[in-house]
Design a protein around this motif. Structure first.
Motif, PDB file in Angstrom:
ATOM      1  N   TRP A 175       0.668  -1.308   0.054  1.00 31.97           N
ATOM      2  CA  TRP A 175       0.236   0.126   0.075  1.00 31.97           C
ATOM      3  C   TRP A 175       1.083   1.672  -0.014  1.00 31.97           C
ATOM      4  CZ3 TRP A 175      -0.690   3.899   3.704  1.00 31.97           C
ATOM      5  CH2 TRP A 175      -1.673   4.715   3.876  1.00 31.97           C
ATOM      6  N   GLN A 176       1.972   1.471   0.873  1.00 29.34           N
ATOM      7  CA  GLN A 176       3.051   3.088   1.086  1.00 29.34           C
ATOM      8  C   GLN A 176       3.618   2.988  -0.683  1.00 29.34           C
ATOM      9  OE1 GLN A 176       5.026   1.458   4.848  1.00 29.34           O
ATOM     10  NE2 GLN A 176       5.182   3.708   4.889  1.00 29.34           N
ATOM     11  N   LYS A 177       3.783   1.440  -1.281  1.00 29.40           N
ATOM     12  CA  LYS A 177       4.358   1.965  -2.746  1.00 29.40           C
ATOM     13  C   LYS A 177       3.569   2.279  -3.356  1.00 29.40           C
ATOM     14  CE  LYS A 177       8.093  -2.205  -2.178  1.00 29.40           C
ATOM     15  NZ  LYS A 177       8.513  -3.051  -3.339  1.00 29.40           N
ATOM     16  N   SER A 178       2.007   2.034  -3.393  1.00 32.26           N
ATOM     17  CA  SER A 178       1.184   2.872  -4.327  1.00 32.26           C
ATOM     18  C   SER A 178       0.671   4.588  -3.753  1.00 32.26           C
ATOM     19  CB  SER A 178      -0.370   1.759  -3.824  1.00 32.26           C
ATOM     20  OG  SER A 178      -0.928   2.034  -3.223  1.00 32.26           O
ATOM     21  N   VAL A 179       0.642   4.166  -2.526  1.00 37.64           N
ATOM     22  CA  VAL A 179       0.901   5.993  -2.537  1.00 37.64           C
ATOM     23  C   VAL A 179       2.044   7.282  -2.955  1.00 37.64           C
ATOM     24  CG1 VAL A 179       0.454   7.282  -0.631  1.00 37.64           C
ATOM     25  CG2 VAL A 179      -0.467   5.160  -0.258  1.00 37.64           C
ATOM     26  N   VAL A 180       2.671   6.195  -2.962  1.00 42.50           N
ATOM     27  CA  VAL A 180       4.364   7.031  -3.291  1.00 42.50           C
ATOM     28  C   VAL A 180       4.195   7.355  -4.899  1.00 42.50           C
ATOM     29  CG1 VAL A 180       7.506   6.777  -3.812  1.00 42.50           C
ATOM     30  CG2 VAL A 180       5.981   5.900  -1.269  1.00 42.50           C
ATOM     31  N   MET A 181       3.509   5.946  -6.156  1.00 42.41           N
ATOM     32  CA  MET A 181       3.726   5.672  -7.057  1.00 42.41           C
ATOM     33  C   MET A 181       2.616   7.457  -7.472  1.00 42.41           C
ATOM     34  SD  MET A 181       6.156   4.560  -8.382  1.00 42.41           S
ATOM     35  CE  MET A 181       5.296   4.477  -9.658  1.00 42.41           C
ATOM     36  N   SER A 182       0.885   6.867  -6.439  1.00 43.87           N
ATOM     37  CA  SER A 182       0.677   7.907  -7.219  1.00 43.87           C
ATOM     38  C   SER A 182       0.914   9.640  -6.525  1.00 43.87           C
ATOM     39  CB  SER A 182      -0.924   8.104  -5.916  1.00 43.87           C
ATOM     40  OG  SER A 182      -1.555   6.539  -6.180  1.00 43.87           O
ATOM     41  N   LEU A 183       1.773   9.252  -5.034  1.00 42.81           N
ATOM     42  CA  LEU A 183       2.252  11.160  -5.991  1.00 42.81           C
ATOM     43  C   LEU A 183       3.346  11.248  -6.218  1.00 42.81           C
ATOM     44  CD1 LEU A 183       3.314  13.243  -3.961  1.00 42.81           C
ATOM     45  CD2 LEU A 183       4.667  11.683  -2.346  1.00 42.81           C
ATOM     46  N   ASN A 184       3.814  10.573  -7.240  1.00 44.60           N
ATOM     47  CA  ASN A 184       4.908  10.798  -8.390  1.00 44.60           C
ATOM     48  C   ASN A 184       3.884  10.582  -9.401  1.00 44.60           C
ATOM     49  OD1 ASN A 184       7.337   9.963  -6.424  1.00 44.60           O
ATOM     50  ND2 ASN A 184       7.692   8.253  -7.579  1.00 44.60           N
TER      51      ASN A 184
END
Length: 475
Positions: free
Chosen positions: A459-468
């Motif tokens: 989930w944290q990885k998906s959040v970072v990708m969204s932020l990017n």
């Protein structure tokens, strides 16, 4: 860094000003009005209906008795701006670039106001914004977020506030919480008999420090610790009661969904409803009051379903019968089945993440006063262009594994904490609501711990990708 072309930005600004004008069907005309009310820093236990020993909240108490209460409702974040972004988008706020207080909601985000506006709603926002600009000619003002009308402060405000009405700053006299309710009620009365349903967001600046607003009449809570904090809760409650009364007098209460909650945990750990308080993603920083009423549907009851401000957008769209094409993945879910008891377990765990990056201090009155003076003088305004284009067209490029701060994964009754990407704690909230007994070393739970760790990491990885900016590549 990825940069959006100026032309693209211009298109976004233009599109943000377009409201749908198609002829209304009977179903659309019958859609409910929606009013969202949010306190600033009220903890779960800081209300009479949740057992506070002395604070007076008769309006909340009556609303809880006559409406529907969520007992395990969470703010998406333990501070104000991120939670506001979650209400508007149904997404974890870091995805939207509102990773801490004072950051602007990206104009590429699809908001609840935009969806309802396109579905024929008349939209307005009143009070504390803290996710964008108060000036015209920027996609980061409320107009760019889908609001037809707005009268807002950039952050919390108190007595005699400076507020921006549709981009023009005015200096008001009186208690800020009363002033914003005046504006919200004027909006409701102005359009209540029109062809369109109403969507109004009322975000109070209280009971946030400095606690200078006080109710009329005898001085309350004299000699009590934190008396100013509790006075502002009572003042806010008076305005909530005023809203409920006016909705009935105006004849619109029956078909109006009114939802009340707070933006984060309270300022006092002892009444926060869990461990710690505002600023923490232990339960005391996240658990908040939440009450919804819809008299025409006789919506009453109480639910222990774990839920959050991320759920507001999909739930309200479902309640209003608005079938929207959602451009981005949501963290929230439709929790309306909990109203009739058909949903007692959550189908999707909840992720929390704080201190990903620092906040950005925003002195609302100071900034808006300076803008007002420049507007009156007809000269360039302060903070232009940095604040007009803040957080608009530049995107970070964080590694997927970037994991500063404190994150948590709540899959009831288990709550896993990940601190600075390395330290883990595991609690069973059903048997240990105060998060006092860390079970992460229990041998019998190691497989469960590893499964939760992997889900939180994904989930944290998906959040970072969204932020990017990954979520914006498809349109």
């Amino acid at each position: 860094m990825k940069t959006y072309l100026a032309a693209t930005l211009g298109i976004l600004i233009a599109l943000s000003q377009i409201s749908c004008t198609h002829s209304r069907t009977t179903a659309e005309k019958d859609r409910p009005n929606i009013i969202l009310v949010m306190a600033d820093d009220q903890g779960w236990g800081d209300a009479g209906y949740n057992g506070h020993p002395f604070v007076q909240t008769p309006a909340m108490d009556a609303m809880a008795k006559e409406g529907f209460v969520f007992d395990r409702f969470h703010a998406a974040a333990p501070v104000c701006s991120p939670t506001r972004a979650s209400v508007l988008t149904g997404r974890h706020p870091i995805r939207t670039n509102v990773a801490n207080y004072g950051h602007y909601l990206r104009p590429q985000e699809q908001t609840l106001a935009e969806i309802l506006q396109s579905a024929g709603y008349k939209t307005g926002i009143f009070g504390k914004l803290h996710v964008g600009s108060a000036q015209p000619n920027t996609p980061c003002n409320p107009g760019g977020m889908g609001f037809d009308e707005w009268d807002i402060g950039l952050n919390f405000f108190d007595n005699d506030p400076y507020l921006s009405r549709n981009g023009t700053v005015e200096h008001y006299e009186g208690k800020g919480s009363v002033v914003l309710m005046d504006e919200a009620l004027a909006f409701i009365e102005r359009y209540k008999d029109g062809p369109d349903p109403l969507f109004a967001v009322i975000w109070f600046p209280s009971p946030h420090y400095p606690h200078a607003e006080v109710p009329d009449g005898p001085k309350l809570y004299e000699g009590k610790k934190h008396a100013g904090y509790f006075r502002e809760i009572t003042l806010l409650d008076e305005q909530l009661g005023r809203l409920r009364s006016e909705l009935r007098q105006l004849g619109v209460a029956k078909n109006t969904i009114l939802w009340y909650c707070s933006d984060n945990g309270g300022l006092l750990a002892e009444s926060s409803g869990g461990r710690a308080k505002k600023g923490s993603i232990y339960e005391g920083g996240l658990r908040v009051p939440s009450i919804v009423e819809w008299p025409g549907q006789q919506l009453t009851g109480r639910s222990a379903l774990p839920s959050s401000t991320n759920d507001l957008m999909p739930t309200l769209l479902s309640m209003a019968g608005v079938d929207a094409r959602l451009r981005h993945p949501l963290d929230g879910i439709d929790i309306s089945p909990s109203f009739d008891g058909s949903m007692v377990q959550r189908s999707k765990p909840m992720g929390f993440w704080h201190d990903f990056k620092d906040g950005d201090l925003t002195r609302s009155d100071q900034i808006l006063k300076a803008i007002m003076e420049k507007q009156k003088a007809g000269v360039p305004r302060p903070h232009d262009p940095p604040r007009l284009l803040k957080d608009v067209n530049e995107f970070p490029d964080y590694p997927e594994e970037f994991s500063p701060g404190h994150a948590a994964w709540l899959d009831w009754p288990w709550k896993l904490h990940r601190i600075e990407g390395t330290t883990y704690e595991l609690y069973n909230l059903e048997s240990d609501p105060g998060e006092q007994t860390d079970l992460s070393d229990e041998e019998a739970l190691q497989q469960h711990l590893e499964d939760m760790q992997q889900k939180l990491l994904n989930w944290q990885k998906s959040v970072v990708m969204s932020l990017n900016g990954e979520d914006y590549n498809s349109y």
